[in-house]
Write an enzyme that holds these catalytic residues in place. Structure first.
Site, PDB file in Angstrom:
ATOM      1  CE  LYS A   1     -11.169   3.255   6.975  1.00  0.00           C
ATOM      2  NZ  LYS A   1     -11.523   1.909   6.420  1.00  0.00           N
TER       3      LYS A   1
ATOM      4  CG  ASP B   1      -9.005  -0.045   9.491  1.00  0.00           C
ATOM      5  OD1 ASP B   1      -9.809   0.729  10.029  1.00  0.00           O
ATOM      6  OD2 ASP B   1      -9.363  -1.081   8.893  1.00  0.00           O
TER       7      ASP B   1
ATOM      8  CD  GLU C   1       0.380   0.551   6.850  1.00  0.00           C
ATOM      9  OE1 GLU C   1       0.513   0.549   5.612  1.00  0.00           O
ATOM     10  OE2 GLU C   1       0.104  -0.461   7.499  1.00  0.00           O
ATOM     11  CG  ASP C   2      -1.856   1.538   2.972  1.00  0.00           C
ATOM     12  OD1 ASP C   2      -1.718   1.186   4.167  1.00  0.00           O
ATOM     13  OD2 ASP C   2      -2.306   0.774   2.104  1.00  0.00           O
TER      14      ASP C   2
ATOM     15  CG  PHE D   1     -12.724  -0.578   1.713  1.00  0.00           C
ATOM     16  CD1 PHE D   1     -11.947  -1.184   2.692  1.00  0.00           C
ATOM     17  CD2 PHE D   1     -12.347  -0.733   0.380  1.00  0.00           C
ATOM     18  CE1 PHE D   1     -10.840  -1.941   2.358  1.00  0.00           C
ATOM     19  CE2 PHE D   1     -11.241  -1.492   0.034  1.00  0.00           C
ATOM     20  CZ  PHE D   1     -10.485  -2.096   1.024  1.00  0.00           C
ATOM     21  CB  VAL D   2     -10.526   5.092   1.248  1.00  0.00           C
ATOM     22  CG1 VAL D   2     -11.586   5.851   2.050  1.00  0.00           C
ATOM     23  CG2 VAL D   2      -9.359   4.718   2.149  1.00  0.00           C
TER      24      VAL D   2
ATOM     25  NE  ARG E   1      -1.869  -2.749  -4.348  1.00  0.00           N
ATOM     26  CZ  ARG E   1      -2.011  -2.901  -3.034  1.00  0.00           C
ATOM     27  NH1 ARG E   1      -2.063  -1.846  -2.245  1.00  0.00           N
ATOM     28  NH2 ARG E   1      -2.119  -4.103  -2.508  1.00  0.00           N
TER      29      ARG E   1
ATOM     30  N   GLY F   1       0.767  -1.237   0.000  1.00  0.00           N
ATOM     31  CA  GLY F   1       0.000   0.000   0.000  1.00  0.00           C
ATOM     32  C   GLY F   1       0.802   1.294   0.000  1.00  0.00           C
TER      33      GLY F   1
ATOM     34  CG  ASP G   1      -5.388  -3.470  -2.222  1.00  0.00           C
ATOM     35  OD1 ASP G   1      -5.147  -2.970  -1.105  1.00  0.00           O
ATOM     36  OD2 ASP G   1      -5.615  -4.681  -2.396  1.00  0.00           O
TER      37      ASP G   1
HETATM   38  P1  5GP Z   1      -4.913  -2.379  10.267  1.00  0.00           P
HETATM   39  O1  5GP Z   1      -3.978  -3.521  10.541  1.00  0.00           O
HETATM   40  O2  5GP Z   1      -4.551  -1.091  10.945  1.00  0.00           O
HETATM   41  O3  5GP Z   1      -6.352  -2.758  10.491  1.00  0.00           O
HETATM   42  O4  5GP Z   1      -4.909  -2.160   8.734  1.00  0.00           O
HETATM   43  C1  5GP Z   1      -3.891  -1.675   8.068  1.00  0.00           C
HETATM   44  C2  5GP Z   1      -3.941  -2.167   6.655  1.00  0.00           C
HETATM   45  O5  5GP Z   1      -5.258  -2.522   6.253  1.00  0.00           O
HETATM   46  C3  5GP Z   1      -3.532  -1.056   5.754  1.00  0.00           C
HETATM   47  O6  5GP Z   1      -2.165  -1.108   5.531  1.00  0.00           O
HETATM   48  C4  5GP Z   1      -4.342  -1.332   4.512  1.00  0.00           C
HETATM   49  O7  5GP Z   1      -3.595  -2.188   3.674  1.00  0.00           O
HETATM   50  C5  5GP Z   1      -5.563  -2.032   4.971  1.00  0.00           C
HETATM   51  N1  5GP Z   1      -6.751  -1.128   5.075  1.00  0.00           N
HETATM   52  C6  5GP Z   1      -7.376  -0.692   6.186  1.00  0.00           C
HETATM   53  N2  5GP Z   1      -8.415   0.124   5.893  1.00  0.00           N
HETATM   54  C7  5GP Z   1      -8.443   0.202   4.550  1.00  0.00           C
HETATM   55  C8  5GP Z   1      -9.273   0.926   3.624  1.00  0.00           C
HETATM   56  O8  5GP Z   1     -10.207   1.672   3.937  1.00  0.00           O
HETATM   57  N3  5GP Z   1      -8.966   0.759   2.310  1.00  0.00           N
HETATM   58  C9  5GP Z   1      -7.944  -0.050   1.883  1.00  0.00           C
HETATM   59  N4  5GP Z   1      -7.758  -0.123   0.564  1.00  0.00           N
HETATM   60  N5  5GP Z   1      -7.139  -0.714   2.714  1.00  0.00           N
HETATM   61  C10 5GP Z   1      -7.387  -0.598   4.033  1.00  0.00           C
HETATM   62 MG    MG Z   2      -1.142  -1.659   3.941  1.00  0.00          MG
END
Ligand code: 5GP
Ligand code: MG
Length: 184
Positions: free
Chosen positions: A135, A107, A103-104, A156-157, A169, A48, A163
């Site tokens: 988020k 979440d 990081e992208d 969800f973005v 992407r 990402g 992606d």
């Molecule tokens: P976490 O482990 O914090 O839940 O999630 C991190 C990863 O989940 C991010 O690096 C990303 O790849 C993916 N992710 C979380 N929310 C989104 C979203 O809204 N859109 C997309 N495309 N990926 C997300």
């Molecule tokens: Mg990611």
């Protein structure tokens, strides 16, 4: 504007290319102030981060090095599985290095909580977490970004590196995907 056959799947644009560019430059300026004398190592979280990382390192004109780590907690769905796997490990020693994790999106926090512990166990001198999107409404782990580009709502973005099932992407802005695209 380039032709696109992905635009039809986007419900709305959250941040335009121009808004992203301006914010990334502000972030670069902030990182410059903090790291100008530290020879930091940028650690991008694949996949990402790839577009954001490319722009962020050019917005941060500091003498530095780059590294990548591949992590996955998603299985082509829209929700984190909670279990983080290393899909591509670091290729060099990070002992005593000042790391800038790129990081992208932050979440649930599962990915960065795991990565933070992993990098500390490898002997990092310091870890600064930079995320393009935050988020906070969905956080499960007590982890915060040191620098976040934009706070986004619980939707969800995609785009600018993010992606859905490895697609979208290359959308140049950040948008919300139409729910019918992933409920198909
Ligand atoms: P976490 O482990 O914090 O839940 O999630 C991190 C990863 O989940 C991010 O690096 C990303 O790849 C993916 N992710 C979380 N929310 C989104 C979203 O809204 N859109 C997309 N495309 N990926 C997300
Ligand atoms: Mg990611």
């Amino acid at each position: 504007m380039a032709k696109s056959n992905m635009e039809q799947d986007i419900l709305k644009v959250l941040y335009t290319e121009e808004e992203i560019k301006a914010r990334v430059q502000e972030m670069g300026d902030e990182l410059y102030e903090k790291f100008a004398d530290k020879n930091p190592l940028f650690v991008g979280v694949l996949n990402g981060c790839f577009i954001f990382m490319a722009d962020l390192v050019r917005a941060t004109q500091v003498k530095s090095e780059l590294e990548f780590i591949g992590l996955s907690s998603y299985h082509n769905g829209v929700k984190s599985s909670g279990v983080v796997q290393i899909t591509r490990d670091l290729q060099r020693d990070i002992t005593d290095r000042h790391l800038i994790v790129v990081e992208d999106i932050l979440d649930s926090g599962n990915t960065l909580a795991f990565l933070n512990n992993y990098l500390l166990s490898k002997g990092a001198a310091s870890i600064t977490i930079v995320t393009l999107l935050d988020k906070p409404s969905r956080r499960e782990k007590a982890i915060t970004a040191d620098l976040a580009g934009f706070v986004v709502p619980d939707e969800f973005v995609v785009g600018y590196g993010l992606d859905y099932a490895q697609q979208y992407r290359n959308v140049p802005y950040i948008g919300v995907l139409k729910p019918e695209v992933y409920s198909k």
